[in-house]
Write a protein that holds these residues in place. Sequence first.
Motif, PDB file in Angstrom:
ATOM      1  N   ALA A   1      24.876  12.665 -16.789  1.00 42.39           N
ATOM      2  CA  ALA A   1      24.292  11.931 -18.006  1.00 42.39           C
ATOM      3  C   ALA A   1      22.751  11.882 -18.322  1.00 42.39           C
ATOM      4  N   CYS A   2      22.074  11.884 -17.169  1.00 43.27           N
ATOM      5  CA  CYS A   2      20.768  11.624 -17.079  1.00 43.27           C
ATOM      6  C   CYS A   2      19.912  12.892 -17.645  1.00 43.27           C
ATOM      7  N   TYR A   3      20.530  13.953 -17.179  1.00 45.58           N
ATOM      8  CA  TYR A   3      19.869  15.140 -17.395  1.00 45.58           C
ATOM      9  C   TYR A   3      20.147  15.436 -18.800  1.00 45.58           C
ATOM     10  N   LEU A   4      21.206  15.281 -19.265  1.00 46.02           N
ATOM     11  CA  LEU A   4      21.643  15.668 -20.593  1.00 46.02           C
ATOM     12  C   LEU A   4      20.875  14.683 -21.492  1.00 46.02           C
ATOM     13  N   ILE A   5      20.760  13.415 -21.297  1.00 45.96           N
ATOM     14  CA  ILE A   5      19.950  12.595 -22.131  1.00 45.96           C
ATOM     15  C   ILE A   5      18.390  13.016 -22.305  1.00 45.96           C
ATOM     16  N   VAL A   6      17.919  13.225 -21.167  1.00 44.25           N
ATOM     17  CA  VAL A   6      16.444  13.915 -20.995  1.00 44.25           C
ATOM     18  C   VAL A   6      16.433  14.989 -21.973  1.00 44.25           C
ATOM     19  N   PHE A   7      17.218  16.052 -21.802  1.00 42.85           N
ATOM     20  CA  PHE A   7      17.261  17.298 -22.345  1.00 42.85           C
ATOM     21  C   PHE A   7      17.365  17.021 -23.919  1.00 42.85           C
ATOM     22  N   LEU A   8      18.205  16.105 -24.216  1.00 43.84           N
ATOM     23  CA  LEU A   8      18.487  15.895 -25.917  1.00 43.84           C
ATOM     24  C   LEU A   8      17.293  15.375 -26.427  1.00 43.84           C
ATOM     25  N   ASN A   9      16.922  14.153 -25.614  1.00 39.28           N
ATOM     26  CA  ASN A   9      15.859  13.405 -26.204  1.00 39.28           C
ATOM     27  C   ASN A   9      14.424  14.223 -26.657  1.00 39.28           C
ATOM     28  N   VAL A  10      14.175  15.062 -25.319  1.00 42.28           N
ATOM     29  CA  VAL A  10      12.941  15.899 -25.364  1.00 42.28           C
ATOM     30  C   VAL A  10      13.003  16.928 -26.271  1.00 42.28           C
TER      31      VAL A  10
ATOM     32  N   VAL B   1       9.067  -0.062 -11.577  1.00 45.81           N
ATOM     33  CA  VAL B   1       7.801   0.024 -11.166  1.00 45.81           C
ATOM     34  C   VAL B   1       7.642   0.665  -9.809  1.00 45.81           C
ATOM     35  N   LEU B   2       8.544   0.251  -8.702  1.00 43.01           N
ATOM     36  CA  LEU B   2       8.580   0.948  -7.393  1.00 43.01           C
ATOM     37  C   LEU B   2       8.812   2.471  -7.600  1.00 43.01           C
ATOM     38  N   SER B   3       9.846   2.864  -8.409  1.00 39.70           N
ATOM     39  CA  SER B   3      10.251   3.997  -8.589  1.00 39.70           C
ATOM     40  C   SER B   3       9.112   5.124  -9.151  1.00 39.70           C
ATOM     41  N   LEU B   4       8.488   4.522 -10.174  1.00 41.59           N
ATOM     42  CA  LEU B   4       7.255   5.371 -10.671  1.00 41.59           C
ATOM     43  C   LEU B   4       6.369   5.080  -9.760  1.00 41.59           C
ATOM     44  N   THR B   5       5.869   4.267  -8.841  1.00 42.29           N
ATOM     45  CA  THR B   5       5.004   4.388  -7.781  1.00 42.29           C
ATOM     46  C   THR B   5       5.324   5.660  -6.918  1.00 42.29           C
ATOM     47  N   ALA B   6       6.727   5.561  -6.292  1.00 42.49           N
ATOM     48  CA  ALA B   6       7.142   6.661  -5.374  1.00 42.49           C
ATOM     49  C   ALA B   6       6.895   8.187  -6.100  1.00 42.49           C
TER      50      ALA B   6
ATOM     51  N   LEU C   1      10.167  18.452  -8.002  1.00 41.13           N
ATOM     52  CA  LEU C   1      10.486  17.235  -7.106  1.00 41.13           C
ATOM     53  C   LEU C   1      10.404  15.772  -7.766  1.00 41.13           C
ATOM     54  N   THR C   2       9.272  15.807  -8.677  1.00 38.50           N
ATOM     55  CA  THR C   2       8.883  14.501  -9.206  1.00 38.50           C
ATOM     56  C   THR C   2      10.251  14.233 -10.107  1.00 38.50           C
ATOM     57  N   MET C   3      10.112  15.327 -11.009  1.00 34.39           N
ATOM     58  CA  MET C   3      11.397  15.027 -12.142  1.00 34.39           C
ATOM     59  C   MET C   3      12.783  14.712 -11.520  1.00 34.39           C
ATOM     60  N   THR C   4      13.110  15.480 -10.166  1.00 32.98           N
ATOM     61  CA  THR C   4      14.433  15.200  -9.559  1.00 32.98           C
ATOM     62  C   THR C   4      14.358  13.641  -9.339  1.00 32.98           C
ATOM     63  N   ALA C   5      13.270  13.284  -8.562  1.00 36.44           N
ATOM     64  CA  ALA C   5      13.112  12.226  -8.061  1.00 36.44           C
ATOM     65  C   ALA C   5      13.652  11.152  -9.130  1.00 36.44           C
ATOM     66  N   VAL C   6      12.841  11.281 -10.344  1.00 32.58           N
ATOM     67  CA  VAL C   6      12.879  10.234 -11.336  1.00 32.58           C
ATOM     68  C   VAL C   6      14.528  10.188 -11.747  1.00 32.58           C
TER      69      VAL C   6
ATOM     70  N   LEU D   1       4.627  11.107  -4.898  1.00 29.72           N
ATOM     71  CA  LEU D   1       5.265  12.371  -4.548  1.00 29.72           C
ATOM     72  C   LEU D   1       4.677  13.557  -5.153  1.00 29.72           C
ATOM     73  N   PHE D   2       4.152  13.290  -6.697  1.00 30.65           N
ATOM     74  CA  PHE D   2       3.527  14.506  -7.266  1.00 30.65           C
ATOM     75  C   PHE D   2       2.191  14.649  -6.693  1.00 30.65           C
ATOM     76  N   PHE D   3       1.463  13.853  -6.475  1.00 32.53           N
ATOM     77  CA  PHE D   3       0.065  13.995  -6.076  1.00 32.53           C
ATOM     78  C   PHE D   3      -0.164  14.241  -4.483  1.00 32.53           C
ATOM     79  N   TYR D   4       0.458  13.816  -3.693  1.00 33.29           N
ATOM     80  CA  TYR D   4       0.252  13.667  -2.197  1.00 33.29           C
ATOM     81  C   TYR D   4       0.917  14.649  -1.492  1.00 33.29           C
ATOM     82  N   ILE D   5       2.216  14.707  -1.579  1.00 32.65           N
ATOM     83  CA  ILE D   5       3.069  15.689  -1.072  1.00 32.65           C
ATOM     84  C   ILE D   5       2.524  17.207  -1.080  1.00 32.65           C
ATOM     85  N   PRO D   6       2.494  17.593  -2.460  1.00 37.43           N
ATOM     86  CA  PRO D   6       1.886  18.992  -2.261  1.00 37.43           C
ATOM     87  C   PRO D   6       0.542  19.224  -1.667  1.00 37.43           C
TER      88      PRO D   6
END
Length: 320
Positions: A255-264, A171-176, A202-207, A180-185
Amino acid sequence: MRFKRSFGLTVDCFSEVFKLLFYRVIVGVIFFSLVYLILHLGLSFIVHSAELEKIFSLIPEFFRALVLSLAEGNTEALPAFQTEFEAALKAFATLLGSNIGTIIGSVIGVCCMYIMQRIVNGLAQFAVAGTINDRMATYSHTKFAVSYFKNIGRAALYYVVYVPLAFVYDVLSLTACWLLFFYIPSLLPNYGVLGVLAAIALTMTAVILLQALKLTFISAWMPAMIADGKSLFAGMKISFSGKDFMRRFGGYLVACYLIVFLNVGFALFTAGSGILLTVPLSFLFLLSMQFVNYYETQGKKYFIDKNAVAGTDDDRPEQA
């Protein structure tokens, strides 16, 4: 080497994917029915409200604003969407405030069902982890049901503690990431298309970074309990000790990048049907990484295949 051995272990235990899939489908149907019952009894007036319909109608508007920002360089599209979305949320909050008692009860019920579902799903993951450990330690083929009932007590204890901690972290991660996506730019003048692309990147990298960080911290917790019989908090202490931290973190990041790529990728090119296999396969691979990392970090020997044991002289084949 660890990544390669984790992949090999995943392939070796591939049959567990179908057991995880079958188990998760049954659990998902049961808990979805319970959540639907709670929402229908307590929140039916919200489901059919104009305020909620307005929020849902704005979902396509978000993608339209994103396309305008990227394709046409319209720097006003996303801020305009955010303003409209916040107004819709304010109206929805007013509706919620007038029915707060019923809503609190329903939300607590849904959250309890979500946590319970993760705990029940976790029992299966712990069972698969037990079969992975037996495979590495003795090259045996422990049946899923045997491992499930053998480890059910420790599994329940582990997930009763882990799931609430992970829930708060997520929950804290998604809030951050939302901020990041809406306010920093928006703080950058005339950020344009490049600014929107930078926000997405930046948002995807943060996730990914936050999930890799979580996996790194918990990576030795479950293996310590299963492989070495450590208690819940002794396993947690080992996992949070920071030993071999950067090496584990780098592996989980990839591993996280590969898993996202694989599932998407499978979701897009198989109309969503492919993720029925890739999601449980992702869990299996992460479990394999946990055990390979733990065995390597603790200097424990383990079977690579029937005639090869890691941790011996140059990992040369030796008879089982």
